[in-house]
Enzyme design. Structure first.
Site, short mmCIF file in Angstrom:
data_model
loop_
_atom_site.label_atom_id
_atom_site.label_comp_id
_atom_site.label_asym_id
_atom_site.label_seq_id
_atom_site.Cartn_x
_atom_site.Cartn_y
_atom_site.Cartn_z
N THR A 163 -88.81 118.67 51.66
CA THR A 163 -88.98 118.70 50.21
C THR A 163 -89.49 117.36 49.68
O THR A 163 -89.22 116.30 50.28
CB THR A 163 -87.61 119.01 49.56
OG1 THR A 163 -87.70 118.81 48.16
CG2 THR A 163 -86.50 118.11 50.09
N ASP A 164 -90.15 117.41 48.52
CA ASP A 164 -90.56 116.17 47.86
C ASP A 164 -89.37 115.38 47.32
O ASP A 164 -89.50 114.20 46.98
CB ASP A 164 -91.58 116.45 46.74
CG ASP A 164 -91.06 117.39 45.65
OD1 ASP A 164 -89.91 117.86 45.74
OD2 ASP A 164 -91.83 117.64 44.70
N GLU A 165 -88.20 116.03 47.24
CA GLU A 165 -87.03 115.34 46.67
C GLU A 165 -86.54 114.18 47.52
O GLU A 165 -85.74 113.37 47.06
CB GLU A 165 -85.88 116.34 46.46
CG GLU A 165 -86.22 117.39 45.44
CD GLU A 165 -85.02 118.20 45.00
OE1 GLU A 165 -83.88 117.75 45.23
OE2 GLU A 165 -85.23 119.27 44.44
N TYR B 88 -78.02 117.33 48.37
CA TYR B 88 -79.07 118.16 48.97
C TYR B 88 -80.22 117.29 49.48
O TYR B 88 -80.58 117.35 50.66
CB TYR B 88 -79.60 119.19 47.96
CG TYR B 88 -80.94 119.77 48.36
CD1 TYR B 88 -81.05 120.57 49.50
CD2 TYR B 88 -82.11 119.49 47.65
CE1 TYR B 88 -82.29 121.09 49.91
CE2 TYR B 88 -83.34 120.00 48.04
CZ TYR B 88 -83.42 120.79 49.17
OH TYR B 88 -84.64 121.29 49.58
N LYS C 25 -81.63 116.44 53.35
CA LYS C 25 -83.01 116.75 53.79
C LYS C 25 -83.69 115.46 54.28
O LYS C 25 -84.42 115.48 55.28
CB LYS C 25 -83.81 117.38 52.65
CG LYS C 25 -83.38 118.78 52.26
CD LYS C 25 -83.54 119.82 53.35
CE LYS C 25 -84.98 120.10 53.70
NZ LYS C 25 -85.08 121.25 54.67
P1 NAD Z 1 -83.20 129.58 50.59
O1 NAD Z 1 -81.88 129.02 50.19
O2 NAD Z 1 -83.82 130.65 49.75
O3 NAD Z 1 -83.11 130.14 52.07
C1 NAD Z 1 -82.44 129.46 53.10
C2 NAD Z 1 -82.26 130.42 54.26
O4 NAD Z 1 -81.62 129.70 55.33
C3 NAD Z 1 -81.35 131.62 53.93
O5 NAD Z 1 -81.91 132.81 54.43
C4 NAD Z 1 -80.04 131.29 54.65
O6 NAD Z 1 -79.33 132.44 55.06
C5 NAD Z 1 -80.56 130.48 55.83
N1 NAD Z 1 -79.53 129.57 56.36
C6 NAD Z 1 -78.77 128.69 55.66
N2 NAD Z 1 -77.91 128.05 56.48
C7 NAD Z 1 -78.18 128.50 57.73
C8 NAD Z 1 -77.66 128.20 59.01
N3 NAD Z 1 -76.68 127.29 59.18
N4 NAD Z 1 -78.16 128.86 60.08
C9 NAD Z 1 -79.13 129.77 59.93
N5 NAD Z 1 -79.67 130.11 58.74
C10 NAD Z 1 -79.19 129.48 57.66
O7 NAD Z 1 -84.18 128.33 50.71
P2 NAD Z 1 -85.73 128.20 50.36
O8 NAD Z 1 -85.88 127.87 48.94
O9 NAD Z 1 -86.45 129.33 50.96
O10 NAD Z 1 -86.07 126.86 51.19
C11 NAD Z 1 -86.50 126.94 52.54
C12 NAD Z 1 -86.82 125.55 53.03
O11 NAD Z 1 -87.83 124.96 52.24
C13 NAD Z 1 -85.64 124.58 52.97
O12 NAD Z 1 -85.68 123.76 54.11
C14 NAD Z 1 -85.90 123.77 51.71
O13 NAD Z 1 -85.33 122.49 51.82
C15 NAD Z 1 -87.40 123.71 51.72
N6 NAD Z 1 -88.08 123.56 50.43
C16 NAD Z 1 -87.79 124.41 49.40
C17 NAD Z 1 -88.48 124.30 48.21
C18 NAD Z 1 -88.24 125.24 47.06
O14 NAD Z 1 -88.81 125.05 45.98
N7 NAD Z 1 -87.42 126.27 47.20
C19 NAD Z 1 -89.46 123.30 48.07
C20 NAD Z 1 -89.70 122.43 49.14
C21 NAD Z 1 -89.02 122.58 50.32
O1 DAU Z 2 -88.79 119.86 44.65
C1 DAU Z 2 -88.49 120.79 45.65
C2 DAU Z 2 -87.09 121.35 45.43
O2 DAU Z 2 -87.20 122.25 44.33
C3 DAU Z 2 -86.53 122.05 46.65
O3 DAU Z 2 -86.35 121.12 47.67
C4 DAU Z 2 -85.19 122.73 46.32
O4 DAU Z 2 -84.74 123.47 47.44
C5 DAU Z 2 -85.41 123.68 45.16
O5 DAU Z 2 -84.18 124.27 44.78
C6 DAU Z 2 -86.00 122.90 43.98
O6 DAU Z 2 -85.05 121.95 43.45
P1 DAU Z 2 -84.81 121.78 41.87
O7 DAU Z 2 -83.47 121.20 41.69
O8 DAU Z 2 -85.98 121.12 41.24
O9 DAU Z 2 -84.85 123.35 41.47
P2 DAU Z 2 -84.00 124.24 40.45
O10 DAU Z 2 -84.64 125.59 40.46
O11 DAU Z 2 -82.55 124.18 40.71
O12 DAU Z 2 -84.27 123.54 39.05
C7 DAU Z 2 -85.59 123.29 38.58
C8 DAU Z 2 -85.48 122.49 37.29
O13 DAU Z 2 -84.92 123.34 36.26
C9 DAU Z 2 -84.54 121.31 37.38
O14 DAU Z 2 -85.07 120.25 36.59
C10 DAU Z 2 -83.23 121.80 36.78
C11 DAU Z 2 -83.71 122.79 35.73
N1 DAU Z 2 -82.83 123.95 35.45
C12 DAU Z 2 -82.35 124.66 36.50
C13 DAU Z 2 -81.58 125.80 36.28
C14 DAU Z 2 -81.02 126.61 37.43
C15 DAU Z 2 -82.61 124.33 34.13
O15 DAU Z 2 -83.06 123.69 33.16
N2 DAU Z 2 -81.86 125.46 33.91
C16 DAU Z 2 -81.34 126.21 34.93
O16 DAU Z 2 -80.67 127.24 34.65
#
Ligand code: NAD
Ligand code: DAU
Length: 331
Positions: free
Chosen positions: A120-122, A147, A151
């Site tokens: 992630t960019d975080e 989180y 990562k």
């Molecule tokens: P998600 O939470 O939707 O899915 C995570 C999956 O991993 C689930 O299916 C869960 O069952 C599985 N999992 C969790 N713990 C596990 C374990 N111990 N063993 C096996 N499986 C397990 O997550 P996502 O949003 O799809 O993110 C996927 C990846 O991308 C992560 O590594 C996250 O850090 C990264 N990422 C997410 C975002 C985003 O915006 N969602 C952005 C950048 C990077």
């Molecule tokens: O930047 C990549 C990351 O983006 C990933 O690594 C994470 O897995 C993914 O969850 C996401 O993180 P954020 O914390 O940015 O995502 P989230 O959807 O939780 O929130 C997005 C923004 O919206 C954040 O600034 C918080 C705000 N928010 C979130 C929720 C759930 C609200 O204002 N209201 C809400 O109800």
């Protein structure tokens, strides 16, 4: 190619599996997923019968070793992914994101398997709203939350395993994804499903916080570009120039769903809330020739709204428990 996809029942992983089955006839996919609250086998229903699904934990070393022994490439999506959850209970984040990645790295080291690490960019912390710079692969790590720090730890393990043991790995750090099959705890699906339920969307704090949105399909096409052409040991940042503040996103969702643009509530802010993320993806674009296909955030969001309207059976089982958790947080 025999491909092991961890976390393939989650949001990005399931979209990646769909993408792979659609576009890569030569790839045999095995998914390893623990089916935590965030994983749902129903997300793989469209490709059931065309993949092998293994329910199991990435910290289970003997299981991981067996599956890695049968794979040519591992793509590691599995993670605890939600910042709000990490603030309530960091332990599963340490366990899955750090120990789980360690377990996979040891297996790919033993078997000499190509490994791609999804991150992630975080890991770079946050930027000021008026900062002219964006994140690059050279930006120092400075994570803010449990989180993002787990990562970051996982990324550093990968870098060390490349340098110390010659593991054949690449890393990608992507910005915020949106699209189908995203859990309703996350910002965009939470607000869309709230509106469907006649509940006002919830904006944290001032809503000035900026996220750099990318459609999940574009993330996954970039992951394939890196698997195909990425240089071993390199980090690629994935982003689509999609900066938007949260207030504007909520207002756009309200507009797309036919509601007044001010029909939302301001709620408690997230502790330590990162202000802004912004990705400079020029390395990925110039070196690997990648470009995003979803050029309009508004069109991508409209398609996502339509998907949640049409797939209520998929998200409905998670909705009440998710909102009950937010009530206890005052968010
Ligand atoms: P998600 O939470 O939707 O899915 C995570 C999956 O991993 C689930 O299916 C869960 O069952 C599985 N999992 C969790 N713990 C596990 C374990 N111990 N063993 C096996 N499986 C397990 O997550 P996502 O949003 O799809 O993110 C996927 C990846 O991308 C992560 O590594 C996250 O850090 C990264 N990422 C997410 C975002 C985003 O915006 N969602 C952005 C950048 C990077
Ligand atoms: O930047 C990549 C990351 O983006 C990933 O690594 C994470 O897995 C993914 O969850 C996401 O993180 P954020 O914390 O940015 O995502 P989230 O959807 O939780 O929130 C997005 C923004 O919206 C954040 O600034 C918080 C705000 N928010 C979130 C929720 C759930 C609200 O204002 N209201 C809400 O109800």
């Amino acid at each position: 190619m025999r491909l092991l996809v961890t976390g393939g029942a989650g949001f990005i992983g399931s979209n990646f599996v769909h993408h792979t089955i659609r576009d890569r006839a030569d790839v045999q996919v095995t998914v390893l997923d623990a089916l935590t609250y965030a994983g749902d086998e129903a997300s793989l229903a469209p490709v059931a019968g065309r993949i092998t699904f293994v329910q199991g934990d990435i910290t289970d070393a003997p299981l991981v070793d067996r599956l890695v022994a049968d794979a040519d490439v591992v793509v590691h999506f599995a993670a605890e992914s939600h910042n709000d959850n990490s603030l309530e209970n960091p332990w599963p984040f340490v366990q899955t994101n750090v120990i789980g990645t360690y377990t996979l790295l040891e297996a790919v080291r033993r078997h000499g398997t190509r490994y791609h690490h999804i991150s992630t960019d975080e890991v770079y912390g946050d930027l000021e709203l008026d900062d002219p710079d964006r994140f690059t692969p050279e930006t120092p790590y400075n994570p803010s939350s449990p989180y993002s720090s787990t990562k970051a730890a996982s990324d550093l393990l990968v870098r060390a395993w490349v340098r110390s043991f010659g593991v054949q790995a690449t890393i990608s750090n992507c910005s915020n994804n949106y699209g189908p099959y995203q859990h309703v705890e996350k910002f965009i699906p939470r607000q869309i499903t709230n509106v469907i339920d006649g509940v006002r969307p919830k904006l944290y704090g001032t809503g000035e916080n900026v996220r750099d949105w990318i459609h999940v399909e574009d993330h996954n096409s970039a992951v394939w570009a890196i698997i195909d052409k990425g240089r071993i040991g390199e980090t690629y940042l994935i982003g689509a120039d999609g900066e938007q503040n949260n207030k504007d996103v909520i207002e756009l969702i309200l507009e797309l769903t036919g509601q007044p643009r001010d029909a939302y509530d301001r709620v408690n802010d997230r502790p330590g809330h990162d202000m802004r993320y912004a990705i400079d993806s020029s390395k990925l674009r110039t070196e690997l020739g990648w470009a995003p296909q979803f050029s309009s955030f508004q069109d991508g969001l409209a398609a996502t709204v339509a998907w949640y309207r049409e797939n209520e059976a998929w998200w409905r089982p998670q909705k009440d428990a998710t909102e009950a958790k937010y009530v206890t947080l005052g968010r």
